[in-house]
Design a protein around this motif. Sequence first.
Motif, short mmCIF file in Angstrom:
data_model
loop_
_atom_site.label_atom_id
_atom_site.label_comp_id
_atom_site.label_asym_id
_atom_site.label_seq_id
_atom_site.Cartn_x
_atom_site.Cartn_y
_atom_site.Cartn_z
N VAL A 59 0.83 -1.30 0.02
CA VAL A 59 0.07 0.04 0.05
C VAL A 59 0.94 1.22 0.07
CG1 VAL A 59 -0.37 0.25 2.44
CG2 VAL A 59 -2.23 0.94 0.88
N GLU A 60 0.61 2.20 -0.67
CA GLU A 60 1.25 3.41 -1.07
C GLU A 60 0.35 4.56 -0.50
OE1 GLU A 60 2.88 5.27 -4.78
OE2 GLU A 60 3.71 3.45 -4.74
N LEU A 61 0.93 5.56 0.21
CA LEU A 61 0.30 6.53 0.56
C LEU A 61 0.38 7.94 -0.36
CD1 LEU A 61 1.27 6.72 4.63
CD2 LEU A 61 -0.95 5.98 3.36
N GLY A 62 -0.77 8.37 -0.72
CA GLY A 62 -0.58 9.52 -1.78
C GLY A 62 -0.69 10.78 -0.98
N SER A 63 -1.40 11.20 -0.04
CA SER A 63 -1.34 12.28 0.68
C SER A 63 -1.72 11.95 2.22
CB SER A 63 -2.18 13.10 -0.08
OG SER A 63 -3.45 12.89 -0.14
#
Length: 193
Positions: free
Chosen positions: A62-66
Amino acid sequence: TWSPERPQLTRFDLADLKNPAGLAYVPERQALCVADLGTRTLVLLDRDGKPIAQFPPDDAPVELGSPMHVAYHPDVGLVVSDTINGRLVRFDPDGTCRGTIGSAGDGTGNLALPKGVAADSEGHVYVVDARFENVQLFDREGRVLMDFGEEGVQPGQFSLPAGICVDGRNRIWVADTYNCRVQVFQFLGAPPE
């Protein structure tokens, strides 16, 4: 060392933080969790302001965008509003991803512009959605329980709500930005069957 009798203010200048946006304290680790927009990560700082962990790693599923706002509850973990991706992401304090809550969309349980996030004593997760002008309530497994609010100026209505806090009496405090006020609500629980 801080004590009520002799409080001290300390300033940490951390080159590792690019654009800090949200804060939560994790008592079990005696650490401050910082949601950092610039690095798109959560950074844990010890009592001296030294980084002790940063996640998610580059190869995480999972990647955090903001990452904007973050809250902590021992039964829920760290919950961060990932505003650009229209969701909340949960992590254990060690950085293990525990999944997501909500998803981008315009239906029940969807999030459009999640901002402030908080948890109550029962582990319910609250999130302010600035586009839907409401607050959504999820259980600790991420199932939507209810939402309240709509656009407007009357009590229970919002105009760009941004921040949220739940106090020790489970009162829900919502920063109602463009209405220039803070509104207070009380979650009474589910009605008896």
